[in-house]
Scaffold this motif. Structure first.
Motif, mmCIF file in Angstrom:
data_model
loop_
_atom_site.group_PDB
_atom_site.id
_atom_site.type_symbol
_atom_site.label_atom_id
_atom_site.label_comp_id
_atom_site.label_asym_id
_atom_site.label_seq_id
_atom_site.Cartn_x
_atom_site.Cartn_y
_atom_site.Cartn_z
ATOM 1 N N ILE A 143 -5.257 37.434 50.123
ATOM 2 C CA ILE A 143 -6.094 37.998 51.178
ATOM 3 C C ILE A 143 -7.394 37.212 51.266
ATOM 4 O O ILE A 143 -8.102 37.049 50.262
ATOM 5 N N LEU A 144 -7.698 36.712 52.446
ATOM 6 C CA LEU A 144 -8.974 36.082 52.728
ATOM 7 C C LEU A 144 -9.869 37.161 53.332
ATOM 8 O O LEU A 144 -9.481 37.800 54.308
ATOM 9 N N ASN A 170 -18.426 31.829 65.725
ATOM 10 C CA ASN A 170 -17.355 31.155 66.468
ATOM 11 C C ASN A 170 -16.797 29.970 65.689
ATOM 12 O O ASN A 170 -15.581 29.791 65.599
ATOM 13 N N LYS A 171 -17.685 29.185 65.133
ATOM 14 C CA LYS A 171 -17.252 28.028 64.352
ATOM 15 C C LYS A 171 -16.543 28.486 63.074
ATOM 16 O O LYS A 171 -15.568 27.882 62.647
ATOM 17 N N TYR A 194 -12.793 27.627 61.395
ATOM 18 C CA TYR A 194 -12.515 27.271 59.999
ATOM 19 C C TYR A 194 -11.483 28.225 59.392
ATOM 20 O O TYR A 194 -10.619 27.796 58.633
ATOM 21 N N ILE A 195 -11.563 29.493 59.719
ATOM 22 C CA ILE A 195 -10.581 30.455 59.201
ATOM 23 C C ILE A 195 -9.182 30.081 59.679
ATOM 24 O O ILE A 195 -8.219 30.126 58.912
ATOM 25 N N GLN A 196 -9.074 29.681 60.930
ATOM 26 C CA GLN A 196 -7.767 29.235 61.432
ATOM 27 C C GLN A 196 -7.290 28.011 60.659
ATOM 28 O O GLN A 196 -6.111 27.897 60.315
ATOM 29 N N SER A 248 1.324 32.687 51.562
ATOM 30 C CA SER A 248 1.220 33.736 52.574
ATOM 31 C C SER A 248 -0.212 34.271 52.527
ATOM 32 O O SER A 248 -0.631 34.849 51.526
ATOM 33 N N LEU A 249 -0.949 34.074 53.595
ATOM 34 C CA LEU A 249 -2.367 34.441 53.640
ATOM 35 C C LEU A 249 -2.623 35.392 54.787
ATOM 36 O O LEU A 249 -2.196 35.154 55.910
ATOM 37 N N SER A 250 -3.316 36.487 54.489
ATOM 38 C CA SER A 250 -3.750 37.403 55.537
ATOM 39 C C SER A 250 -5.266 37.450 55.520
ATOM 40 O O SER A 250 -5.896 37.169 54.498
ATOM 41 N N CYS A 251 -5.840 37.794 56.649
ATOM 42 C CA CYS A 251 -7.297 37.801 56.779
ATOM 43 C C CYS A 251 -7.788 39.219 57.030
ATOM 44 O O CYS A 251 -7.241 39.917 57.903
#
Length: 160
Positions: A5-6, A136-137, A141-143, A155-158
């Motif tokens: 999890i991020l 926004n930036k 970065y998260i993407q 497998s990463l979820s945010c």
């Protein structure tokens, strides 16, 4: 691999002591044994230099943002027996991604039920031609982090 999890840690991080408090928290500098330093854009790497150099990058901008830092975690739903070097390489790849424009440091915490990495990224670039790291930036970065996770077959979820 298991889900990670991020999480963007809530807070505006707009106080003048935000860098120092966050560095002290993630590296546990108030405990007998501090955590190892992992950082990019800070030399030589010391706890004090992280704070000084994050502030110095901020000072070189005419209109720095209100936010001093971004703070996020990568949390694992398991303990150290299952944390492989892949996760450490994943964490370092994330830090390296930010490092071309922003100072970044991270630490690995094992003092909770869920082991996790903490990251701190300066909201101001050390390069005065690079814009501030706004929400926004940060979403871009998260993407990129999500894409990196796929490359590592993680497998990463945010959340947050």
């Amino acid at each position: 691999m298991n889900d990670i999890i991020l999480k963007i840690i809530p807070g505006e991080y707009e106080n003048s002591d935000a860098i120092e408090k966050t560095v002290n928290y993630i590296y546990r500098t108030n405990q007998a044994k501090n955590l190892p330093l992992f950082c990019y854009g800070v030399w030589p790497p010391t706890y004090e230099n992280i704070i000084k150099q994050f502030l110095k990058s901020r000072e070189q901008h005419q209109n720095p943002p209100d936010r001093f830092v971004w703070h996020f975690t990568l949390s694992f739903p398991f303990n150290s027996k299952n944390v492989s070097t892949t996760y450490f390489k994943f964490a370092d790849t994330i830090a390296e991604m930010f490092s071309s424009d922003y100072q970044v440091c991270y630490a690995f915490h094992t003092d909770t039920a869920n082991f996790h990495f903490h990251f701190i990224v300066s909201a101001c670039s050390f390069r005065n031609t690079i814009s501030q790291l706004d929400s926004n930036k940060m979403q871009q970065y998260i993407q990129n982090i999500m894409d990196i996770a796929k490359q590592f077959q993680i497998s990463l979820s945010c959340k947050g």
